[in-house]
Write an enzyme that holds these catalytic residues in place. Structure first.
Site, PDB file in Angstrom:
ATOM      1  N   LEU A   7       0.846  -1.205   0.000  1.00  0.00           N
ATOM      2  CA  LEU A   7       0.000   0.000   0.000  1.00  0.00           C
ATOM      3  C   LEU A   7       0.876   1.247   0.000  1.00  0.00           C
ATOM      4  O   LEU A   7       1.708   1.432   0.889  1.00  0.00           O
ATOM      5  CB  LEU A   7      -0.901   0.019   1.234  1.00  0.00           C
ATOM      6  N   ARG A  14       2.539  14.193   6.590  1.00  0.00           N
ATOM      7  CA  ARG A  14       3.461  14.593   7.657  1.00  0.00           C
ATOM      8  C   ARG A  14       4.907  14.751   7.156  1.00  0.00           C
ATOM      9  O   ARG A  14       5.752  15.285   7.856  1.00  0.00           O
ATOM     10  CB  ARG A  14       3.389  13.587   8.821  1.00  0.00           C
ATOM     11  N   LYS A  21       5.377   9.935  -0.202  1.00  0.00           N
ATOM     12  CA  LYS A  21       6.239   9.528   0.920  1.00  0.00           C
ATOM     13  C   LYS A  21       7.199   8.397   0.577  1.00  0.00           C
ATOM     14  O   LYS A  21       8.393   8.461   0.900  1.00  0.00           O
ATOM     15  CB  LYS A  21       5.356   9.111   2.110  1.00  0.00           C
ATOM     16  N   GLN A  69      -5.546   3.726  -6.286  1.00  0.00           N
ATOM     17  CA  GLN A  69      -6.651   3.950  -5.348  1.00  0.00           C
ATOM     18  C   GLN A  69      -7.032   5.428  -5.518  1.00  0.00           C
ATOM     19  O   GLN A  69      -6.292   6.313  -5.100  1.00  0.00           O
ATOM     20  CB  GLN A  69      -6.211   3.678  -3.908  1.00  0.00           C
ATOM     21  N   GLU A 149      -7.427   0.160  16.529  1.00  0.00           N
ATOM     22  CA  GLU A 149      -6.673   1.363  16.184  1.00  0.00           C
ATOM     23  C   GLU A 149      -6.602   2.283  17.393  1.00  0.00           C
ATOM     24  O   GLU A 149      -7.548   2.351  18.194  1.00  0.00           O
ATOM     25  CB  GLU A 149      -7.330   2.084  14.995  1.00  0.00           C
ATOM     26  N   TYR A 343      40.974  18.478 -12.789  1.00  0.00           N
ATOM     27  CA  TYR A 343      39.691  18.015 -13.330  1.00  0.00           C
ATOM     28  C   TYR A 343      39.941  17.166 -14.557  1.00  0.00           C
ATOM     29  O   TYR A 343      40.489  17.648 -15.552  1.00  0.00           O
ATOM     30  CB  TYR A 343      38.774  19.196 -13.703  1.00  0.00           C
ATOM     31  N   ASN A 354      51.395  10.418 -15.736  1.00  0.00           N
ATOM     32  CA  ASN A 354      51.423  11.279 -14.551  1.00  0.00           C
ATOM     33  C   ASN A 354      50.748  12.601 -14.894  1.00  0.00           C
ATOM     34  O   ASN A 354      51.157  13.281 -15.830  1.00  0.00           O
ATOM     35  CB  ASN A 354      52.880  11.500 -14.135  1.00  0.00           C
ATOM     36  N   ALA A 357      49.827  18.716 -11.121  1.00  0.00           N
ATOM     37  CA  ALA A 357      48.885  19.515 -10.333  1.00  0.00           C
ATOM     38  C   ALA A 357      48.223  20.575 -11.209  1.00  0.00           C
ATOM     39  O   ALA A 357      48.875  21.181 -12.053  1.00  0.00           O
ATOM     40  CB  ALA A 357      49.622  20.188  -9.180  1.00  0.00           C
TER      41      ALA A 357
END
Ligand code: UD1
Ligand code: MG
Length: 432
Positions: A7, A14, A21, A69, A149, A343, A354, A357
């Site tokens: 379900l 909430r 949810k 539903q 309940e 990058y 290699n 930097a």
């Protein structure tokens, strides 16, 4: 044959979210996928009851069937929505709640075994704080008579410690009849799934409660409970990783995903995040504060500290990826090194190369992405910009500070930077 009905039609008010949810994520995947994964070994078929206008949920549960539903009239009403798909089905059906995703396969197996010796089996727990869970009312023999309940319970009933976790299992021939007979004359004017227990009892059928720990059966109704569920799943995943032979130096600081694969003798330092889709082979060291997603790290490689491996990164055996290095769709050959401030995107780096930097692959021209190829044993000088598409040959060298716009042949040295001019006497003193 066994079928699970899950379900998941509620929006989960909430959660205060635009998203259903059960789509909220735990360890990198929607919570409903955790429940489906736990159920798949036990059930031959899964049917998910969704609300109207939840296409993303239908997609997330595919290839399993969904039924809508249209009106939210209660958990019993929601379960009934699956009836047209189960016409003539002669096996057992379990009804589960999508907001109860921590249940394990082992517990679901105990549930279906419990049902084999009774007309109906349900999962129950004894939470430290029973709060507003439905209470399981047992008769003298210990058999379950009904579930009440919280909203409808008397003071005496609210004092019962045994709570309904929200999973029931029965033969569909019985369950469908009990569902059809549900009424909504209760405090919430809803058709309660839980009332099938009283229906079974009224027919003289035995109902049994299969107990499991609260940590597994806790429902998720708010983001606070979502965080508690995340913590539970993370601790399970960390334990599994450690039992599988990986060292997590400070386990509670490492975030794993449902599908993270860590090999043997992998050492993960504190504060590392594994987003989904990561495979780490044996003997790899992942140093602190690294972030990995959809990537492969091969045997013996060293990652981080402070490395970022984005989708499509493939780090070869014994390769090094150091601090503040970002990889995206980047294949690093065995033993290649990119140790600092770099990058690498859309690139193939040959074995043993290699990368100095500050190297940047300029892979995006504002419209399209282009590839860079760096040959085996190449040496990319510090602060090289590689303007893709471009190829640097095997064993070639680029001088520091170069902007490489043309291919560099194998074994060549490429220098592409302004020449230095020295002006005698024009230093700091010369200005005054
Ligand atoms: C339910 C149980 C309660 C149990 C608790 C455990 C009932 C009546 N009560 O209460 O006994 O202790 O779970 O967590 O079953 N849903 C639909 N359609 C509906 C109503 C609900 O699909 O019309 C779905 C929700 O999306 C949710 C699940 O059913 O995934 C449970 O509904 P929820 O409203 O959370 O029930 P609880 O109040 O938690
Ligand atoms: Mg609930």
């Amino acid at each position: 044959m066994r079928t699970a009905i899950i379900l998941a039609a509620g929006q989960g008010t909430r959660m205060k979210s635009a998203m259903p949810k059960v789509m909220h994520r735990i360890a990198g995947r929607p919570m409903i996928r955790h429940l489906i994964a736990a159920g798949e070994p036990v059930f031959d078929r899964v049917i998910v009851v969704v609300g109207p206008g939840m296409p993303e949920l239908e997609k997330a549960v595919a290839p399993h069937a969904t039924v809508v539903q249209a009106e939210r009239l209660g958990t019993g009403h929601a379960a009934r929505m699956a009836a047209p798909l189960l016409d003539g089905f002669s096996g057992d059906v379990a009804v589960l709640y999508g907001d109860n995703p921590l249940i394990t396969t082992a517990t679901l197996e105990r549930l279906v075994q419990g049902r084999a010796s009774a007309g109906l089996a349900l999962l129950a727990m004894r939470p430290a704080d029973p709060a507003k869970y439905g209470r399981v009312v047992q008769g003298g023999s210990g058999a379950v008579e009904r579930i009440v309940e919280w909203a409808d319970a008397s003071e005496a009933e609210r004092a019962i410690g045994l709570c309904n976790a929200g999973v029931v299992c029965a033969a569909w021939a019985d369950l469908s009849r009990w569902l059809a007979g549900l009424r909504n004359d209760n405090r919430q004017s809803e058709f309660y799934l839980t009332d099938v227990v009283a229906a079974a009892h009224a027919e003289g059928r035995r109902a049994v409660a299969v107990e499991a720990p609260e940590a597994e059966l806790r429902g998720i109704n708010s983001r606070v409970e979502l965080a508690a569920a995340e913590a539970e799943v993370q601790s399970r995943l960390r334990a599994a990783a450690m039992l599988g032979g990986a060292t997590l130096v400070q386990p509670e600081s490492v975030t794993l995903s449902f599908d993270t694969k860590l090999g043997q003798d992998v050492v993960v330092d504190p504060h590392v995040v594994f987003a989904p889709g990561v495979t780490v082979e044996d003997d790899v060291a992942i140093r602190a504060f690294s972030h990995l997603e959809q990537c492969v790290v091969r045997r013996g490689a060293i990652i981080g500290p402070y490395a970022r491996l984005r989708p499509g990164a493939d780090v070869g055996e014994g390769a090094h990826v150091g601090n503040f290095v970002e990889l995206k769709a980047a294949h690093l050959g065995a033993g290649a090194k990119a140790n600092h401030l770099t990058y690498l995107g859309d690139v193939t780096v040959g074995a043993g190369a290699n990368i100095g930097a500050g190297t940047i692959t300029c892979n995006y021209d504002g419209v399209n992405k282009h590839r860079t190829e760096i040959g085996a044993g190449a040496f990319i000088g510090s602060d090289t910009a590689l303007v893709a598409p471009v190829r640097v040959g095997a064993r070639a060298v680029t001088a520091a500070g170069s902007v490489i716009t043309e291919d560099v042949p194998d074994d060549a040295l490429a220098i592409a930077r302004g020449r230095q001019a020295n002006k005698p006497g024009r230093g700091a003193k010369g200005k005054t």
